[in-house]
Design an enzyme around this catalytic site. Structure first.
Site, short mmCIF file in Angstrom:
data_model
loop_
_atom_site.label_atom_id
_atom_site.label_comp_id
_atom_site.label_asym_id
_atom_site.label_seq_id
_atom_site.Cartn_x
_atom_site.Cartn_y
_atom_site.Cartn_z
N GLY A 152 0.85 -1.19 0.00
CA GLY A 152 0.00 0.00 0.00
C GLY A 152 0.89 1.24 0.00
O GLY A 152 2.07 1.16 -0.34
N HIS B 111 -16.78 5.72 10.89
CA HIS B 111 -17.03 6.86 10.01
C HIS B 111 -18.53 7.10 9.91
O HIS B 111 -19.28 6.18 9.65
CB HIS B 111 -16.44 6.57 8.62
CG HIS B 111 -16.24 7.81 7.81
ND1 HIS B 111 -17.29 8.56 7.37
CD2 HIS B 111 -15.12 8.42 7.36
CE1 HIS B 111 -16.82 9.59 6.69
NE2 HIS B 111 -15.51 9.54 6.67
N ARG C 218 -16.19 13.22 13.50
CA ARG C 218 -16.63 11.87 13.15
C ARG C 218 -17.22 11.10 14.32
O ARG C 218 -18.30 10.51 14.21
CB ARG C 218 -15.45 11.06 12.59
CG ARG C 218 -15.02 11.55 11.24
CD ARG C 218 -13.87 10.73 10.68
NE ARG C 218 -13.52 11.27 9.36
CZ ARG C 218 -12.55 10.80 8.59
NH1 ARG C 218 -11.81 9.78 9.00
NH2 ARG C 218 -12.32 11.32 7.42
N GLU D 100 -0.78 2.20 8.47
CA GLU D 100 -1.89 1.95 9.39
C GLU D 100 -1.58 0.80 10.35
O GLU D 100 -2.20 0.69 11.41
CB GLU D 100 -3.19 1.66 8.58
CG GLU D 100 -4.44 1.72 9.44
CD GLU D 100 -5.74 1.56 8.64
OE1 GLU D 100 -5.73 1.82 7.41
OE2 GLU D 100 -6.75 1.18 9.25
N LEU E 59 -3.09 8.94 4.75
CA LEU E 59 -2.26 8.87 3.55
C LEU E 59 -0.93 9.57 3.83
O LEU E 59 0.15 9.09 3.45
CB LEU E 59 -2.98 9.54 2.37
CG LEU E 59 -4.36 8.97 2.03
CD1 LEU E 59 -4.96 9.68 0.82
CD2 LEU E 59 -4.28 7.47 1.75
C1 LIG Z 1 -12.88 3.98 1.94
C2 LIG Z 1 -11.69 4.61 2.60
C3 LIG Z 1 -11.37 5.94 2.33
C4 LIG Z 1 -10.27 6.53 2.92
N1 LIG Z 1 -9.98 7.83 2.62
C5 LIG Z 1 -8.89 8.41 3.17
C6 LIG Z 1 -8.54 9.75 2.83
O1 LIG Z 1 -9.21 10.41 2.06
N2 LIG Z 1 -7.43 10.28 3.38
C7 LIG Z 1 -6.63 9.57 4.24
O2 LIG Z 1 -5.63 10.11 4.68
N3 LIG Z 1 -6.94 8.29 4.56
C8 LIG Z 1 -8.04 7.70 4.05
N4 LIG Z 1 -8.35 6.41 4.39
C9 LIG Z 1 -7.41 5.63 5.21
C10 LIG Z 1 -6.21 5.18 4.37
O3 LIG Z 1 -6.64 4.85 3.07
C11 LIG Z 1 -5.48 3.97 4.93
O4 LIG Z 1 -5.27 4.13 6.28
C12 LIG Z 1 -4.11 3.81 4.28
O5 LIG Z 1 -4.21 3.83 2.89
C13 LIG Z 1 -3.43 2.53 4.72
O6 LIG Z 1 -2.24 2.36 3.97
P1 LIG Z 1 -1.20 1.21 4.32
O7 LIG Z 1 -0.12 1.30 3.32
O8 LIG Z 1 -0.81 1.31 5.75
O9 LIG Z 1 -2.01 -0.15 4.18
P2 LIG Z 1 -2.84 -0.79 2.95
O10 LIG Z 1 -3.01 0.13 1.83
O11 LIG Z 1 -4.04 -1.40 3.57
O12 LIG Z 1 -1.91 -1.93 2.42
C14 LIG Z 1 -1.71 -3.13 3.09
C15 LIG Z 1 -0.81 -3.99 2.26
O13 LIG Z 1 -0.40 -5.11 3.03
C16 LIG Z 1 -0.62 -6.30 2.31
N5 LIG Z 1 -0.90 -7.34 3.30
C17 LIG Z 1 -1.77 -7.30 4.33
N6 LIG Z 1 -1.71 -8.44 5.03
C18 LIG Z 1 -0.78 -9.21 4.45
C19 LIG Z 1 -0.25 -10.50 4.71
N7 LIG Z 1 -0.64 -11.23 5.75
N8 LIG Z 1 0.70 -10.98 3.86
C20 LIG Z 1 1.13 -10.26 2.80
N9 LIG Z 1 0.68 -9.04 2.53
C21 LIG Z 1 -0.26 -8.52 3.34
C22 LIG Z 1 -1.73 -6.01 1.36
O14 LIG Z 1 -1.64 -6.87 0.25
C23 LIG Z 1 -1.43 -4.56 0.99
O15 LIG Z 1 -0.48 -4.54 -0.04
C24 LIG Z 1 -9.46 5.79 3.81
C25 LIG Z 1 -9.78 4.47 4.10
C26 LIG Z 1 -10.91 3.88 3.53
C27 LIG Z 1 -11.27 2.50 3.90
#
Ligand SMILES: Cc1cc2nc3c(=O)[nH]c(=O)nc-3n(C[C@H](O)[C@H](O)[C@H](O)COP(=O)(O)OP(=O)(O)OC[C@H]3O[C@@H](n4cnc5c(N)ncnc54)[C@H](O)[C@@H]3O)c2cc1C
Ligand code: FES
Lengths: 267, 637
Positions: B42, B266, B330, B425, B441
């Protein structure tokens, strides 16, 4: 909810155990389906019954279920993502079907997308095409202030229109040649429309088009089926723009060397 | 044990710079000798893997989707914050820092938040240079909007697709490194365990989701970027695959889990339509700028919205919070919606919904203006519900959305297991008890592009040494554990689907550990979860075998972990005997229902240590000190 509101359907679904086994269409009943369900929730209902009966569920790709991750990939009654324009399979709802309908559900079919199981295909070829040049080469930390390079609003908007591609591959599945031209053009044009994309513009076009050929995608012969099924409405005119970039670079550039074929890591 | 966040001492403004100077570096020529595992692709994982690759490390990156571009970050809509002050409206690093600490209701670590605010500006530069098509003004410069009730316009956005566009930028950077050979990408591969050698994280065990192949991977350091656990509620705005497995497995191996009970609900999601519901769709918060929220005054009023006269409507947010009205934060808006529905005044078939009504705005501004502002959101709403929100009011209801809790990390984003770093996250670090809109983000990219490369280098330089042999006993044992567990799942041979258990767990969590909580309910939930887990291991049906693409098996493992983790979440909620941020304990409220924080007793991070399945985990505290932002009560009256 009263009974009149639900519907009973007959599904004809492609089942295939793995890439080596032959596949076939299998018929299932989907009864008591509510019009409020999404298409994938309707499949969940069928799967719940299969699992409870100790049978393997129908495998299909999905994740966000809100039309943005590009994971869902079903050919519904012959049309990638089904009958509703501008809508991914996960956002298609059952109110667009009628009691008694017969629905066929098949995977994306293309040489570059081998079937993994049932309705799940391997689309890593799309990643490899982008690995060949679908980016701006900028190392972390080396960027100038974001407002140092203004971008006319129209260009930014047009770049966004191209960038809206979710990489689902419906364009490939719809094309009689299984071409990925719309996919490649969308990425190339997003970057060609922005000043940040200029330095590598020509190299990018050549490398991506070559990678597309290498992966076994066909060429574009102007059927425009891709545009019709694209859930994000990416227009085919980007393909013409890509072709121009490609030709110009093929004519003018000397030092563009083809990259070695991209390989996937062992797993 | 009192936990130490290892925040260096010195003035907060130069803390990160000074610390970077103090940390060890690795000679460029040596970097390729070091192997780093990044789990997740992500925003956090892709940016980290790309950046580490650019520096010359040997990186293995993993995700469970078929492509890194599909990570859940892709779904973020609203935007990303930065303290650029391009609008000259009084924003600054200090203000973003201040807003984030206050928004988190004083449960985050000041030094981390300050660094985040400082780095925010570099993120926007980086993304613009990658060709992210941010919204722009006529003059060609970047546009901003005010988001989530912020008093300044500091949110950068790309229509309603900010997440996808930022992720495609990071994915591009990642692709460039894959082509350069520094990153090896493993898609459709899931982490099932972490491997420790001499107490340090040195590898992982994975299952290939297509072939079922179990593999061992060794490295000098491991980075987890596996996202949040909001799917524990079954219904949430998260993608279907979001899970707790990676962080939970690390927790079982000794990493402490911090503040698991801080989960964000939310307020503006499309309500549940029936029992078949598989996920909930977020409707952007921006709708609250023009929509008015109401329910009928009378309990059980079954009339259509249009037939309910003005004086029989209750615009409850405007009534209770006249200053903020429909834009109340929220957590407050969510709880208020639950309250009116609990009273039997909810709308929609199932009675769990409130109206978000645009009639006034359409009357005032005309339908065209509303279409221009929210056209695609209205279209999406109609696609899902079959109702036209220009004619009838939208229905919305709160849903699980984001998890502030996560693995505990110190200032270097290292967990309690040396060598295991956690970003995005998946960690607990920056949002305290409540995250502000457009800050996740920012945090994921701050961690991935600008923090982790320095801190992982410091760890490796301080702990040099070879990549361990995957034939070592630690790896063989971990692999055997994974195989045994898979076999155990396959052997149950019951007749209930994994989903049915997940749904049941979600219902327990939502009822007793959702928008509001109390001691009695939480205790009850702990008992119910334990009992459900036992039934799962007796009755679940997982068909097929390991050596194939097996969806039930994949889900089964994830739900089994949720069934253990749910208790940890409840224990944390039970322990935190105060209301703060998104955590509302009914025992602690003012006479008019506002949250009562208890700084004397609970100004700490609660970090939990695994003590066995079904056992109460052990609590460790990291005290929080507020030297730069004065502790104050949030008030939105
Ligand atoms: C609908 C929605 C809208 C949002 N809008 C906003 C916004 O406007 N602004 C904002 O700041 N935030 C927003 N958020 C929150 C934000 O999108 C997330 O908190 C953030 O993108 C998380 O990013 P990340 O890289 O930590 O994890 P993620 O993007 O969840 O990525 C997780 C990664 O880990 C991998 N993974 C997970 N478990 C395993 C495993 N066991 N083995 C191998 N791989 C694994 C997955 O394949 C993925 O690649 C929103 C969230 C949602 C649900
Ligand atoms: S499941 Fe994500 S686009 Fe359909």
């Amino acid at each position: 909810m009263n009974d009149e509101e639900t519907m009973d359907l007959r599904l004809h679904v492609w089942r295939q155990k793995d890439s080596k086994s032959p596949g076939k269409m299998v018929t299932y009943r989907a009864n008591g389906i509510s019009p409020d369900m999404s298409f994938l929730e309707m499949l969940d209902v069928v799967n719940e019954e299969l699992v409870t009966a100790g049978k393997p569920p129908i495998a299909f790709d999905h994740d966000c279920r809100e039309g943005i991750c590009g994971m869902c990939s079903l050919v519904i009654n012959g049309v990638p993502h089904g009958p509703q324009q501008g809508t991914t399979a996960c956002q298609l709802h059952m109110r667009h079907f009628r009691h008694g309908d017969e629905i066929t559900i098949e995977p994306w079919r293309a040489r570059a997308f081998p079937v993994i199981r049932d309705l799940v295909v391997d689309r890593r070829s799309l990643d490899r095409v982008l690995q060949a040049g679908g980016y701006v080469s900028v190392n972390t930390g080396s960027a100038p202030d974001a407002n140092a390079i203004p971008v006319p609003q129209d260009n930014a908007e047009a770049a966004f229109d191209a960038a809206a591609c979710i990489g689902c591959g419906a364009c490939v599945a719809a094309c009689p040649n299984a071409s990925a031209s719309l996919f490649v053009a969308a990425k190339a044009q997003q970057l060609s429309l922005l000043p940040q994309g200029q330095p590598e513009r020509e190299k990018r076009a050549i490398h991506m088009v070559e990678a597309m050929d290498r992966e076994g995608f066909g060429g574009c012969t102007n059927h425009y089926e891709c545009e019709a099924v694209c859930p994000k409405g990416i227009p085919v005119r980007y393909i013409a723009d890509l072709n121009r970039d490609f030709l110009r670079s093929a004519l003018t550039s000397r030092e563009v060397k083809p990259l070695p074929p991209a390989v996937d890591a062992e797993e | 044990m009192e936990l130490d966040g290892k925040v260096p001492s010195g003035p907060i403004e130069s803390l990160w710079d000074d610390h970077r100077f103090d940390m060890k570096l690795i000679n460029p020529a040596n970097k390729r000798k070091y192997r780093i595992i990044v789990v997740g692709s992500g925003l956090a994982g892709a940016s980290a893997a790309a950046t580490l690759g650019e520096l010359g490390y040997n990186v293995d990156c993993f995700c469970f989707q078929d492509s890194p571009r599909r990570a859940h970050s892709v779904a973020a809509q609203g935007g990303i914050n930065a303290a650029k002050n391009y609008q000259n409206d009084g924003d600054s690093v200090r203000r973003l820092f201040f807003d984030t600490v206050k928004g988190g209701d004083f449960r985050s670590r000041e030094a981390n938040v300050y660094r985040l605010a400082q780095i925010s500006n570099k993120i926007i530069d980086q993304c613009a240079a990658q060709g992210v098509p941010f919204a722009r003004e006529y003059g060609g410069l970047l546009d901003n909007r005010s988001f989530g009730g912020a008093q300044v316009s500091r949110t950068f956005y790309a229509r309603g697709q900010t997440g996808q566009q930022l992720l495609l930028g990071a994915y591009g950077a990642l692709n460039r490194q894959i082509a350069a050979g520094t990153v090896r990408m493993h898609s459709r591969v899931e982490l099932l365990d972490l491997v420790l050698v001499d107490g340090h994280a040195k590898g992982i065990i994975t299952r290939h989701l297509v072939s079922g192949r179990i593999a061992r991977w060794a490295a000098n350091a491991v980075v987890l970027a596996t996202g949040g656990y909001g799917n524990i509620f079954y219904l949430s705005t998260n993608a279907m695959g979001c899970n707790v497995t990676a962080t939970y497995r690390a927790y079982r191996k000794g990493a402490f889990f911090a503040n698991p009970c801080f989960t964000q609900i939310h307020p503006t999601c499309i309500p549940v339509a029936g029992e078949h519901q598989s996920k909930l769709t977020l409707m952007s918060e921006s709708l609250r700028n023009d929509g008015r929220i109401w329910v009928p005054k009378a309990v059980g009023d079954g009339r259509a919205a249009a037939d309910i006269p003005e004086e029989e409507r209750d615009y409850y947010l405007e009534r209770k919070y006249p200053a903020f009205g429909n834009l109340s934060p929220r957590d407050i808006s969510s709880r208020a919606a639950k309250e009116v529905c609990d009273e039997g005044r909810g709308v929609g078939k199932l009675g769990r919904g409130v109206y978000l009504d645009f009639a006034d705005a359409i009357g005032r501004l005309g339908e065209d203006v509303i279409r221009q502002r929210y056209g695609n959101l209205f279209d999406m709403y109609e696609k899902i519900t079959g109702e036209n929100p220009y004619r009838v009011p939208m229905r919305i209801y709160p849903a699980s959305h984001y998890t502030m809790g996560g693995l505990w990390v110190d200032y270097n984003l290292q967990s309690t297991i040396p060598g295991l770093h956690v970003i995005g996250e998946a960690n607990f670090s920056d949002h305290g008890a409540n995250r502000l809109g457009a800050s996740a983000l920012m945090q994921g990219l701050a961690d991935g592009y600008f923090v982790i490369a320095d801190t992982v280098a410091h760890y490796i330089a301080s702990n040099p040494g070879d990549v361990p042999d995957t034939d070592a006993a630690e790896f063989r044992e971990a692999e055997q554990d994974v195989r045994d567990r898979i076999q155990k799942l396959l052997d149950v041979d019951g007749s209930r689907s994994v989903d049915s258990f997940h749904r049941e767990l979600g219902a327990i969590m939502w009822e007793y550990c959702g928008m509001s909580r109390n001691a009695e309910g939480l205790q009850k939930a702990i008992g119910m979860i334990g009992e459900l887990r036992e039934r799962f291991w007796r009755e679940v049906s997982i068909t097929g075998e390991n050596e194939e693409f097996n969806v039930s098996l994949e889900k089964g493992g994830r739900v089994a972990d949720f069934l253990e983790f749910g208790e940890v979440l409840c224990y944390d909620a039970l322990n935190r005997d105060e209301s703060c941020g998104a955590h509302f304990r009914e025992e602690h409220q003012t006479p008019d229902g506002e949250a009562k924080r208890n700084d004397e007793a609970y100004a700490y991070v609660a970090a939990w240590e695994f003590k066995g399945v079904g056992q109460k985990p052990e609590l460790h505290k990291e005290p929080l000190k507020f030297e730069h932002v004065q502790l104050a009560t949030r008030s939105y009256k």
